[in-house]
Design an enzyme around this catalytic site. Structure first.
Site, short mmCIF file in Angstrom:
data_model
loop_
_atom_site.label_atom_id
_atom_site.label_comp_id
_atom_site.label_asym_id
_atom_site.label_seq_id
_atom_site.Cartn_x
_atom_site.Cartn_y
_atom_site.Cartn_z
N CYS A 31 -1.12 3.17 7.71
CA CYS A 31 -0.15 4.17 7.24
C CYS A 31 0.34 3.81 5.84
CB CYS A 31 1.07 4.21 8.16
SG CYS A 31 0.72 4.75 9.84
N ILE A 32 0.99 4.78 5.19
CA ILE A 32 1.58 4.57 3.87
C ILE A 32 3.09 4.69 3.97
CG2 ILE A 32 1.80 5.55 1.53
CD1 ILE A 32 -0.93 4.45 1.87
#
Lengths: 163, 194
Positions: A31-32
């Site tokens: 994820c970011i």
């Protein structure tokens, strides 16, 4: 809700103009964690992006999940909370490749695709990127301080590092 | 989420059938007697999975396997450091060397095959696990990435808290079955929990 440590979990977004707030995402893998801050105006937002692109017909509530919808939504909400377009800076981390050998399977390369999609949207929306720490093969946590616009990233077994 | 008695018995039956065959296969691998119990099995929203298992930033081992067949899905085994040491120790290696990583992947293979076969039998679908991959990292990073790697993961996953005793030495790990959204209704319906 003042003076809180807001946990921003998968597919969630938090925007704050309360200088005592901290916005935190723990254990980012592929994820970011994307922060957009205006340190002068003491406004900051953090979104926990999960996938690069939304399928057709996704509604507004799910926007933070997908990079192509999450970046414009975060920008809009940070501006609505008092952020000024010329002063906005983006900081992003995450997008790691967590498991074994990435090979050529696109789903195994999801981390780098997330990072690329997020950067692309930031460029498109002309948001200046102050710093980024993406890729690699291990997880990270991110912490955003609304008062100062400071963003800290911490890797596994490492000290927090300012971005 | 509240379950009916029928739903609870379906979930327990997966645990019973899965653990029974897993114990036999694992015992053959490690050459010791193995007892496996599932003290807790339930469907959990994917956003809450990591917190349910433990501290989000704790270092753990994750063994991920895609599940192929009628009901595309994925399996994730999460082992804390003690569990990895105990299981690798029974095989004469350490989780921090290359052989230990292979051992954990093989253990993942056995458990995934056993549980997947139990789920397949209970739900009336043909599924089997693909090759495993392993990571040693923060719990939250591993769980969220596994959810993403399940392509179009459903909103909930089957979470089975599993305890194992290797020759009387206890350890515990978590087994997650992550169905894809498109097939979750078929799976849940087949299990009597739809």
């Amino acid at each position: 809700m003042s003076g809180a440590r807001h946990m921003v979990r998968m597919a969630e977004q938090v925007v704050s103009s309360d200088p005592t707030d901290m916005l935190v995402s723990l254990g980012l893998g592929s994820c970011i964690g994307l922060a957009i801050v205006d340190e002068g105006a003491r406004v900051a937002g953090l979104v926990h992006i999960v996938l690069p692109k939304a399928p057709a017909g996704v509604n507004g509530a799910l926007a933070p999940k997908f990079a192509d919808l999450a970046v414009p939504k975060l920008l809009e909400d940070v501006m609505a909370a008092g952020g000024r377009s010329g002063n906005l800076r983006a900081v992003l981390c995450g997008g790691a490749h967590m498991f074994g050998n990435a090979g050529t399977n696109p789903i195994m390369q999801i981390g780098s695709r997330n990072a690329a999609a997020t950067m692309e949207m930031l460029q498109k929306l002309r948001i200046r990127v102050r710093a980024h720490d993406t890729g690699g093969s291990s997880g990270r946590s991110i912490e955003v301080r609304v008062a100062t616009g400071e963003v800290y990233v911490r890797g596994v077994g490492q000290q927090p590092r300012q971005l | 989420m509240e379950y009916s008695d029928l739903q609870m018995s379906a979930i327990r039956e997966i645990a019973n059938v899965g653990t029974g065959s897993a114990a036999t296969s694992l015992a053959a691998l490690v050459g010791h007697s193995i007892d496996i119990n599932v003290p807790n099995a339930e469907f959990v929203p994917i956003g809450e999975l990591a917190e349910r298992i433990g501290a989000v930033e704790e270092m753990v081992f994750g063994v991920f396997l895609p599940v192929l067949g009628d009901v595309p899905a994925a399996v994730l085994l999460v082992l804390d450091h003690d569990a990895a040491e105990t299981l690798c120790g029974a095989l004469g290696c350490s989780p921090h060397d290359e052989m230990g990583e292979s051992a954990l992947q093989e253990i993942g293979n056995i458990l995934a095959a056993s549980y997947t076969s139990a789920i397949g039998t209970m739900a009336g679908v043909a599924i089997e696990p693909g090759p495993p991959v392993i990571a040693h990292d923060m719990l939250g990073s591993i769980v969220s990435t596994a959810v993403i790697m399940t392509v179009e993961a459903a909103d909930q996953a089957l979470y089975m808290e599993t305890s194992v005793a290797v020759e009387g030495e206890p350890c515990a790990f978590s087994f997650l079955f992550l169905p894809e959204a498109a097939t979750v209704s078929r799976l849940l319906h087949g299990l009597g929990v739809g």
